[in-house]
Design an enzyme around this catalytic site. Structure first.
Site, PDB file in Angstrom:
ATOM      1  N   ASP A 156      -3.887  -8.448  -4.218  1.00 39.15           N
ATOM      2  CA  ASP A 156      -4.082  -9.494  -3.218  1.00 39.15           C
ATOM      3  C   ASP A 156      -4.167 -10.871  -3.857  1.00 39.15           C
ATOM      4  O   ASP A 156      -3.621 -11.838  -3.335  1.00 39.15           O
ATOM      5  CB  ASP A 156      -5.343  -9.215  -2.388  1.00 39.15           C
ATOM      6  CG  ASP A 156      -5.050  -8.235  -1.274  1.00 39.15           C
ATOM      7  OD1 ASP A 156      -4.013  -8.407  -0.607  1.00 39.15           O
ATOM      8  OD2 ASP A 156      -5.809  -7.270  -1.087  1.00 39.15           O
ATOM      9  N   HIS A 163       0.803  -1.225   0.000  1.00 41.96           N
ATOM     10  CA  HIS A 163       0.000   0.000   0.000  1.00 41.96           C
ATOM     11  C   HIS A 163       0.829   1.265   0.000  1.00 41.96           C
ATOM     12  O   HIS A 163       0.394   2.297  -0.507  1.00 41.96           O
ATOM     13  CB  HIS A 163      -1.021  -0.033   1.139  1.00 41.96           C
ATOM     14  CG  HIS A 163      -2.169  -0.933   0.805  1.00 41.96           C
ATOM     15  ND1 HIS A 163      -2.283  -2.203   1.304  1.00 41.96           N
ATOM     16  CD2 HIS A 163      -3.193  -0.756  -0.060  1.00 41.96           C
ATOM     17  CE1 HIS A 163      -3.349  -2.772   0.780  1.00 41.96           C
ATOM     18  NE2 HIS A 163      -3.922  -1.929  -0.047  1.00 41.96           N
TER      19      HIS A 163
END
Ligand code: PEP
Ligand code: MG
Length: 824
Positions: free
Chosen positions: A705, A444
């Site tokens: 992910d 992130h």
């Protein structure tokens, strides 16, 4: 000629009095009092220059013994050592008055320095015996001639960086496990002995590779602690377990000019040149108002240190779980520095002299920092930053304000990692580029860097943290190359590349608001990933068709309370208004793992990426999810909005979330149509895509992910970044399966992971059957252009070829040479 003695006290009168007493016993020994300050109105305190001058006067060639009273007296004496040259000085931890007397007697008898020191330390013996106590065993020291109660070992320091932060911390931790007093001295540079319980002191010894240290221990656990420390030394003080980090893999070994200083991972395109700006905690001014009594100030200080200690321990646990061992180690080291009694004692001593808590703490920290300035080792000197950071945290706690990290001016921001809260707090106008020691391109931190629209390199290794502030640095966000002090040739080359990239982007921007249609007529929606209002404005400027992913967890960072329904309505409406009519896909809060939210304090998890994150957390906190769903429904009444659930793994979860949505709809009293989608991030969802497609209005593949779960490669870990390539055929197979399931039910299917923003794979994704691409705002024009440059027929052939490949590298080769791939 004899050993001279210097007496360092906060009080000039005490120093003079002790000297007078000693002279009574020992006649003509040179005793130099160095007490008090010359400051009008502030007579109590110690001054390193005054101590150094006294040492100079006391020396007659046989060395000088220095005795000190409390706290900062010790620090001043240590600092004074840097100011004297060529004098054999022993800082002695003997009792002040008794030591002065006993030492003076020994000096008068012509004893050498070590024996005078030993005698001074035994100064309490007579008093102890008289009062019926045992002879204090731990008054003995390693210098003591009588070593009955002290055991000692000599250890070689063989690890690369000597006793820098982490090895020193391991010594402190090991020593603390045993019931023994432990001291460390550097036999090569003569520093010490110092207490092995004090991280700052051990680090300040300045022990570098090749030095030999003496470790001495007294007490019931003496033998065991020495054995444990011997074993620790045999592993290079724990550094053996961490071999020199291999340079991180560079996915695109594109040609770069010579002279690269570091290689990291390409995280956001473009190049940036600017001065190094380390991300540091901001200085907090002392609060206005008058201080409390000395007792109150001392208590305030202890409370603040305790609070910060707990804060650091929690941050360390979070970092260990989400950011990796290196980030956790830094916080662990800061916690140990804070735990160092010498620091708190020095500050409390200053409070005792009348200083308010904040000033006393700053003074104590400054004393340690000064001691470090004399250490002859760059790496260890760099630990000053950690001490200063700890210092700032305590000052902020005293002032009752939150700590914030920022940079001192415009330039390339350098940090271990960049968390969501850091990014939110950064003044965008100061950030020309981002360079982090750890992290990987789909973590992130990297995503946030891309959203800022500045070039970034991540996972470049800890060495970047030791760059000098303001040193010019050039980073190449397309290859991961980093140049320190780049020469003219390198600068010119990057100016040329930057100009070319700027021109290409400007050209693509001319048609960015037009739809992206392949040469054979297939329309692909190109949307933006948005995490802030600024991103939403960028998205509109760059011609995005809508928002394919609104990361709502980023909209409400740094809060202690969850956002209210009204706040959320306002925020989502603002995004929708900026997009001017494009569909906004609101993803429900995706909190957990590397995106903690302070207002949803979660229990510690051993594997947070496999834990309660995304929809799992939403279902565990239905109050929070329901509030958000009501807000989305209200916005949907006036704007085109879709809702999307993150980190779904089972149909049951989808059923539960749908039930909450139905209830929210009833509560809001709306019949508005709100398309519902799920993210395909867990392999199980890709494998059951048909069942999910039947139950939802759209699917969106989160390749960031999905890739980490398919390939078991942590998306935030530079060490496995090369493994976690979303172009792996196994990941592509799941994208394909999802796209086919969606097509069979006539549902749109998006890719919103970082892969979608890479124009070199646009054709491949289109060929796999993806109908929407949601990308970082600045990538919208080039991705639209890439769609127009391909035909659906060619894209399909490229995708079929990719699905037959066995490695990500083969796929990457194909997409960079599509003609060759399709003729094979
Ligand atoms: C993803 O996982 O690909 C995704 C888009 O979600 P995030 O990066 O926010 O986890
Ligand atoms: Mg995700």
């Amino acid at each position: 000629m004899a050993v001279g003695i210097v007496l360092v006290s906060h009080s000039a009168a005490v120093a003079r009095g002790a000297a007078e007493l000693a002279r009574e016993m020992a006649g003509d020994v040179v005793l130099e009092p160095a007490g008090g300050l010359d400051e009008p109105g502030e007579p109590l305190g110690t001054d390193a220059v005054r101590v150094a001058e006294a040492i100079g006067r006391a020396d007659s060639g046989d060395g000088v013994l220095v005795l000190m009273d409390l706290g900062s007296a010790v620090l001043s004496a240590e600092t004074a050592l840097d100011l004297v040259d060529g004098i054999d000085v022993a800082l002695c931890d003997a009792p002040f008055v008794e030591g002065a007397v006993a030492g003076a007697v020994a000096a008068q008898a012509g004893e050498p320095l070590a024996a005078v020191a030993a005698e001074a330390r035994r100064g309490l013996a007579a008093k102890t015996a008289h009062l019926g106590g045992d002879e204090p065993a731990d008054e003995a020291t390693p210098d003591d001639d009588d070593r009955r109660s002290w055991r000692r070992v000599e250890l070689d320091v063989t690890n690369r960086l000597g006793l820098h932060g982490r090895p020193a911390a391991r010594i402190v931790r090991t020593a603390a496990r045993f019931d023994a007093e432990v001291r460390v001295a550097d036999l090569d540079n003569g520093n010490g002995p110092v207490s092995a319980r004090s991280l700052a002191s051990v680090m300040a010894l300045g022990v570098v590779r090749g030095h030999r240290i003496e470790v001495s221990a007294a007490g019931p656990g003496a033998a065991e602690v020495l054995e444990a420390l011997g074993a620790l030394a045999a592993t290079g003080f724990g550094d053996e377990a961490e071999p020199e980090p291999a340079p991180p893999p560079v996915r695109t070994p594109a040609a770069v000019p010579d002279g690269v200083t570091f290689r990291g991972l390409a995280a956001a395109p473009g190049s940036a040149l600017g001065p190094v700006r380390h991300l540091r905690l901001t200085d907090v001014p002392d609060p206005d108002g008058s201080p409390g009594t000395r007792d109150e100030e001392a208590q305030r200080l202890r409370t603040a240190v305790g609070d910060v200690g707990r804060e650091l321990a929690a941050a360390r646990d979070d970092a260990a779980a989400t950011l990796g061992a290196e980030a956790a180690d830094i916080l662990e080291m800061q916690a140990l520095l804070l735990d160092d009694a010498a620091l708190l004692d020095a500050a409390v001593a200053r409070v005792g002299e009348g200083e308010p808590a904040g000033r006393a703490w700053r003074g104590a920290v400054a004393g340690v920092v000064t001691a470090y300035a004399g250490v002859d080792d760059d790496y260890q000197r760099a630990r000053v930053d950690d001490i200063e950071d700890v210092g700032r945290r305590v000052v902020a706690a005293l002032a009752g304000v939150p700590v914030r990290r920022t940079v001192s001016g415009p330039g390339v921001v350098v940090a271990e990692v960049l968390g969501p809260a850091d990014t939110a707090a950064l003044d965008r106008s100061l950030v020309r580029g981002i360079l982090t020691a750890s992290g990987a391109p789909t973590g992130h931190a990297a995503i946030l860097a891309r959203a800022l629209g500045v070039p970034a390199v991540v996972g470049a290794g800890e060495a970047v943290l030791r760059l000098d502030e303001a040193q010019p640095v050039l980073l190449d966000g397309d290859t991961g190359a980093v140049y320190v002090q780049p020469d003219r040739t390198v600068r010119r080359e990057y100016e040329r590349r930057q100009a070319a990239a700027g021109a290409a982007h400007d050209a693509a921007l001319l048609t960015a608001t037009e739809p992206a249609v392949t040469s054979d007529g297939v329309r692909i929606t190109v949307e933006a990933n948005v995490g802030s209002l600024a991103d939403a404005s960028d998205a509109a400027r760059q011609g995005a068709d809508g928002v394919g992913l609104l990361r709502t967890e980023f909209l409400f960072l740094g809060r202690d309370e969850p956002p209210t329904e009204d706040e959320q309505v306002e925020a989502y409406t603002a995004v929708a208004v900026r997009l001017g009519g494009g569909v906004v896909t609101v993803r429900t809060l995706d909190v957990g793992a590397d995106k903690p939210a302070p207002y949803l304090r979660q229990a510690r998890e051993d594997n947070p990426f496999l834990g309660v994150r995304g929809l799992r957390l939403g279902l565990a906190r239905p109050d929070v999810l329901s509030t958000q769903l009501r807000a989305v429904l209200r916005v949907a009444a006036d704007h085109p909005v879709r809702v999307m659930f993150p980190m779904v793994s089972s149909l049951d979860e989808l059923d539960e979330a749908s039930a909450l949505l139905d209830r929210a709809r009833a509560e809001v009293g709306t019949g508005v149509h709100l398309p519902v989608g799920v993210m395909v991030e867990v392999p199980a969802v890709g494998l059951l895509a048909e069942a999910f497609a039947e139950r939802v209005d759209f699917l969106s593949v989160g390749t960031n992910d999905l890739t980490q779960y398919v390939l078991a490669a942590d998306r935030g870990n530079a060490g496995v970044a090369a493994l976690g390539d979303a172009c792996h055929p196994a990941v592509l197979a799941l994208v394909r399966r999802t796209a086919l399931a969606a097509r069979d039910r006539d549902r749109p299917v998006a890719v919103c992971g970082e892969l979608a923003g890479d124009p070199t794979v646009t054709s491949l994704l289109v060929g796999l059957g993806v109908t929407e691409l949601s990308v970082v705002p600045t990538a919208v024009p080039l991705v639209k252009q890439a769609v127009r440059a391909t035909s659906y027929a060619d894209a399909t052939r490229l995708a079929e070829q990719a699905l037959r490949r066995r490695t990500a590298a083969e796929v990457r080769r194909d997409v960079s040479e599509p003609q060759r791939a399709m003729t094979r």
